[in-house]
Scaffold this motif. Structure first.
Motif, short mmCIF file in Angstrom:
data_model
loop_
_atom_site.label_atom_id
_atom_site.label_comp_id
_atom_site.label_asym_id
_atom_site.label_seq_id
_atom_site.Cartn_x
_atom_site.Cartn_y
_atom_site.Cartn_z
N GLN A 172 0.89 -1.08 0.19
CA GLN A 172 -0.07 -0.06 0.11
C GLN A 172 0.80 1.14 -0.20
OE1 GLN A 172 -3.31 -0.09 -0.26
NE2 GLN A 172 -3.16 -2.53 -0.27
N GLU A 174 0.20 4.31 0.77
CA GLU A 174 -0.06 5.24 1.95
C GLU A 174 0.72 4.56 3.15
OE1 GLU A 174 -3.53 2.40 1.60
OE2 GLU A 174 -2.39 3.54 0.24
N ASP A 175 1.06 3.28 3.23
CA ASP A 175 1.94 2.85 4.35
C ASP A 175 3.46 3.40 4.34
OD1 ASP A 175 -0.17 1.51 4.92
OD2 ASP A 175 0.36 -0.48 4.47
N TRP A 248 -4.54 8.97 5.66
CA TRP A 248 -4.11 7.45 5.65
C TRP A 248 -5.47 6.44 5.53
CZ3 TRP A 248 -4.51 3.58 9.18
CH2 TRP A 248 -3.91 2.47 8.96
N SER A 249 -6.21 6.86 6.60
CA SER A 249 -7.38 6.14 6.54
C SER A 249 -8.34 6.06 5.25
CB SER A 249 -8.45 6.45 7.75
OG SER A 249 -9.04 7.76 7.48
N HIS A 251 -6.98 6.28 2.32
CA HIS A 251 -6.04 5.33 1.27
C HIS A 251 -5.68 6.30 0.06
CE1 HIS A 251 -6.94 1.69 3.23
NE2 HIS A 251 -8.14 1.90 3.32
N ASN A 252 -5.70 7.69 0.64
CA ASN A 252 -5.20 8.63 -0.26
C ASN A 252 -3.79 9.03 -0.28
OD1 ASN A 252 -4.95 10.82 -1.98
ND2 ASN A 252 -6.85 11.85 -1.25
#
Length: 287
Positions: A172, A174-175, A248-249, A251-252
């Protein structure tokens, strides 16, 4: 009328004159031989020379024959200027700038994140990760070639490497910012918690960078001032973390990258300016 008094004879006259001559001779100072006089003068001169050279008083049975060479004294003005330069304290702004690496350090630390955002928007996650790590490695290599300090570059490379490893493991994009989110969250908790226990972390940081009284914690005005500054830093870290956690939540990843850059050094610089201004004011008032 005939004088019958006895007249002194020639022998008595001679004897008295000889005695007077002996008394005169005994009263005269003894004459000194010329060679003995010359030797005595030479000894006195030698003793005086030794005294002047070695500072040993005359009559010392075994003076050490050493020559003390005293360097010429520097002009008073030059010595005063050197002492003033040595004693001149380094400003807190200069010390903070040195710790952060200056403007160049700020740019270099932000460059890998910018590269990741742009490459991720243009391609995909893996190229973006390689580009971010590669840019950090190039910065460190460039500093190493120029024989500059590589401390900040290596720190940036290490942070980018961990962030890329996390994102590669999860898949991911965003991670990639999870490390930054954790750092901001930890900073907010540290600053706020230090105020709660009446040990404001900014006071310790200030003492590490600049000079404040060792017993600053016993001064209520200084504790209050550093507590307020610590709360300002806690608020800054909390805003960063809150915005990043929200994005982050969602997913942007792209918005998360731009937000990280926008809230990075601008917010840090504003807090730093407030810290220096208010901290100096509090220290001057408490002095």
């Amino acid at each position: 009328m005939t004088d019958h008094r006895a007249r002194p004879t020639g022998d008595r006259t001679d004897q008295s004159s000889g005695a007077e001559q002996r008394r005169y001779v005994d009263a005269e100072p003894r004459r000194v031989d010329d060679e003995q006089l010359a030797d005595r003068v030479a000894d006195v001169m030698a003793d005086e020379a030794v005294r002047l050279i070695t500072d040993v008083p005359p009559g010392d049975p075994a003076p050490r024959r050493r020559v003390v060479i005293t360097p010429p004294e520097a002009p008073a003005e030059a010595v005063a200027d050197d002492d003033a330069k040595d004693d001149e304290p380094i400003s807190i702004a200069d010390q903070v700038r040195e710790q952060l690496g200056g403007l160049r350090g700020l740019v270099e630390s932000s460059l890998p994140v910018l590269v990741f955002v742009l490459v991720n928007m243009a391609t995909s996650l893996k190229p973006a990760l390689w580009a971010a790590v590669g840019s950090a490695a190039l910065i460190a290599a460039y500093r190493l070639i120029r024989k500059d300090s590589v401390r900040h570059a290596l720190n940036g490379l290490f942070a980018v490497g961990i962030a890329a490893f996390i994102a590669a493991r999860t898949g991911q994009a965003e991670d990639f910012y999870l490390l930054n989110i954790a750092r901001n969250s930890g900073g907010a908790l540290l600053c706020a918690g230090s105020v709660l226990v009446r040990r404001p972390v900014i006071g310790y940081a200030w003492r590490f960078i600049s000079e404040i009284p060792p017993a600053w914690r016993e001064s209520k005005p200084l504790v209050r001032a550093f507590s307020l500054i610590s709360l300002v830093w806690a608020l800054m870290f909390a805003i960063r973390a809150g915005v990043q956690i929200y994005l982050w939540s969602q997913h942007n990843a792209d918005a998360l990258g731009w937000a990280s850059l926008a809230m990075g050094w601008p917010m840090f610089g504003a807090c730093l300016l407030f810290t220096v201004w208010y901290g100096r004011k509090a220290i001057a008032s408490a002095a």
